[in-house]
Design a protein around this motif. Structure first.
Motif, PDB file in Angstrom:
ATOM      1  N   UNK A 188       0.325  -1.532  -0.178  1.00 53.03           N
ATOM      2  CA  UNK A 188      -0.186  -0.029   0.019  1.00 53.03           C
ATOM      3  C   UNK A 188       0.702   1.578   0.367  1.00 53.03           C
ATOM      4  N   UNK A 189       2.041   1.150   0.589  1.00 51.76           N
ATOM      5  CA  UNK A 189       3.093   2.320   0.598  1.00 51.76           C
ATOM      6  C   UNK A 189       4.648   1.451   0.445  1.00 51.76           C
ATOM      7  N   UNK A 190       5.532   2.426   0.622  1.00 49.66           N
ATOM      8  CA  UNK A 190       6.859   1.873   1.206  1.00 49.66           C
ATOM      9  C   UNK A 190       6.793   1.382   2.146  1.00 49.66           C
ATOM     10  N   UNK A 191       6.260   1.444   3.360  1.00 44.39           N
ATOM     11  CA  UNK A 191       6.210   0.772   4.316  1.00 44.39           C
ATOM     12  C   UNK A 191       5.332  -0.957   4.909  1.00 44.39           C
ATOM     13  N   UNK A 192       4.230  -0.279   3.962  1.00 44.59           N
ATOM     14  CA  UNK A 192       2.802  -1.049   4.613  1.00 44.59           C
ATOM     15  C   UNK A 192       2.895  -2.058   3.630  1.00 44.59           C
ATOM     16  N   UNK A 193       2.320  -3.385   3.622  1.00 45.63           N
ATOM     17  CA  UNK A 193       2.023  -4.182   3.063  1.00 45.63           C
ATOM     18  C   UNK A 193       0.868  -4.987   3.245  1.00 45.63           C
ATOM     19  N   UNK A 194      -0.497  -5.250   2.463  1.00 45.66           N
ATOM     20  CA  UNK A 194      -1.794  -5.860   2.800  1.00 45.66           C
ATOM     21  C   UNK A 194      -1.681  -6.761   2.562  1.00 45.66           C
ATOM     22  N   UNK A 195      -2.510  -7.659   3.296  1.00 46.68           N
ATOM     23  CA  UNK A 195      -2.829  -9.404   2.351  1.00 46.68           C
ATOM     24  C   UNK A 195      -4.147  -8.712   2.817  1.00 46.68           C
ATOM     25  N   UNK A 196      -4.445  -9.711   2.148  1.00 48.75           N
ATOM     26  CA  UNK A 196      -6.489 -10.128   1.990  1.00 48.75           C
ATOM     27  C   UNK A 196      -6.811 -11.716   1.964  1.00 48.75           C
ATOM     28  N   UNK A 197      -7.303 -12.176   2.603  1.00 55.16           N
ATOM     29  CA  UNK A 197      -7.523 -13.405   3.044  1.00 55.16           C
ATOM     30  C   UNK A 197      -9.246 -13.514   3.064  1.00 55.16           C
TER      31      UNK A 197
END
Length: 406
Positions: A202-211
């Protein structure tokens, strides 16, 4: 409709004696030794009722109703009398079909449903399925399918009506809170292929996982996603469990294990000793990155197990809305003729002892809104990002909320 009702009614009256005999015969050992057979007055009452029906009911001489129909009607009536929508009888044909469905693809709408206080409720639509594209939402009540009112139907009957050959149309009428009229949803069944994980930065720092569900490949798929996000520079993770109606228990435990360094994940409590179990994470974690978990009223069962475990253990902050509250354990008991009974034998509890069933899990930070494919329109996700940025910056998890699982 009357013919089916007559089968069940007459079956309850005649077959219960046969069922009683089977149960009594099996009650010689194990947990069944507490089961009491029917008393003689009950047996005579059923015999008298059957005699009256066979003598006077206008269709009772029909060859359409067999002794097996009566027996299965009795089994279904007896099991459903306990009032638990998840404790149910299935005949051999139903059992074979359900086991086939669990193994892979099926034609349907892509929707998790549950039953509460007699109402058939949408738990959640599966992403990118006919139900999702038609705009069905968690907590919608299914009132009518085609021309048939579903009031009084059990869950299996509703699922059976919703499924069908891919390409065939179906109309579903729902009641939604805040709407005065029933909503008509016209959909075309598709072959439902269940893909459970997708991820992005989502940004340089934040990862997003949809389960989107818990199936046998979900732990490995999620593990690969987390590793890829870390390699891309993620310093914090958002795990999105919204509209995830659940799935396999072992998948929920394995996924919890990725974020927990040992300790209790979930326990079960039931009436018999073998229903009481505690499942633990192993030592070592896949990642210790700060974690925010998004939940809503469509998060159920396995989703609630994961959310409860990471929250109770102080590992994550929950953001969103209160979860559905489906936290019971069903065991399949096979019967001698190929039929079976699914029985609710226990209820899940989180590490701090909170029961999930009929209660749900309240988030640490409550945010109104709905899941959206467009991130800039998703207020819950935006709050999750804001919260995660605080955690990455060093804010302690427990300072965000003093609430406990509710």
């Amino acid at each position: 409709m009357w013919k089916n009702s007559r089968k069940i009614l007459l079956g309850i009256l005649i077959g219960a004696a046969l069922v009683s005999g089977i149960v009594a015969a099996q009650a010689r050992d194990g947990d069944l030794d507490r089961v009491a057979p029917f008393d003689l007055d009950s047996l005579w009452l059923m015999k008298q009722a059957r005699a009256i029906i066979e003598a006077y009911q206008v269709d009772a001489a029909s060859d359409d109703v067999t002794e097996k129909d009566l027996l299965y009607g009795a089994m279904d009536g007896m099991v459903s009398a306990w009032g638990d929508p998840y404790t149910r009888f299935v005949d051999p044909e139903q059992l074979e079909q359900e086991q086939t469905d669990l193994r892979g693809k099926y034609g349907g709408l892509g929707i998790y449903i549950g039953q509460r206080d007699g109402a058939i409720l949408v738990i959640s639509p599966i992403e990118d399925t006919p139900a999702d594209r038609a705009g069905l939402k968690p907590q919608d009540q299914i009132v009518k399918i085609g021309d048939e009112m579903v009031i009084g139907w059990d869950l299996h009957e509703v699922v059976d009506s919703l499924r069908g050959d891919p390409g065939t149309p179906v109309t579903v009428w729902i009641r939604r809170e805040g709407e005065s009229d029933l909503l008509k949803k016209e959909m075309v069944r598709e072959e439902i292929k269940l893909e459970s994980v997708r991820f992005e930065m989502l940004s340089d720092d934040i990862g997003y996982v949809r389960l989107s569900q818990f199936k046998d490949t979900s732990p490995s798929d999620l593990g690969k996603a987390v590793i890829d996000l870390k390699n891309e520079g993620a310093r914090g993770l958002i795990l999105d469990l919204r509209n995830n109606g659940g799935g396999l228990l072992n998948a929920a435990v394995e996924i919890s294990d990725m974020f927990l360094n040992g300790g209790l994940v979930v326990g079960t409590k039931g009436r018999v000793e073998r229903a009481n179990e505690e499942l633990y994470a192993t030592d070592g974690v896949l990642t210790d990155l700060p974690l925010v978990v998004l939940v809503n009223e469509g998060s159920a069962s396995a989703s609630e197990i994961v959310a409860g475990a990471v929250r109770d253990r102080g590992r994550a902050v929950l953001v969103g809305k209160k979860t559905f509250g489906k936290g019971s354990v069903q065991t399949l008991f096979n019967l001698i003729d190929g039929s079976a009974i699914y029985v609710t034998i226990a209820r899940y509890h989180t590490p701090n002892g909170t029961v999930i069933d009929h209660i749900g899990i309240s988030p640490d930070i409550e945010v109104d809104g709905e899941w959206s494919r467009e991130h800039d329109k998703d207020d819950q996700l935006k709050k999750g990002v804001e919260t995660l940025e605080e955690l990455i910056g060093g804010a302690p998890i427990l300072s965000i909320s003093e609430d406990v699982v509710g």
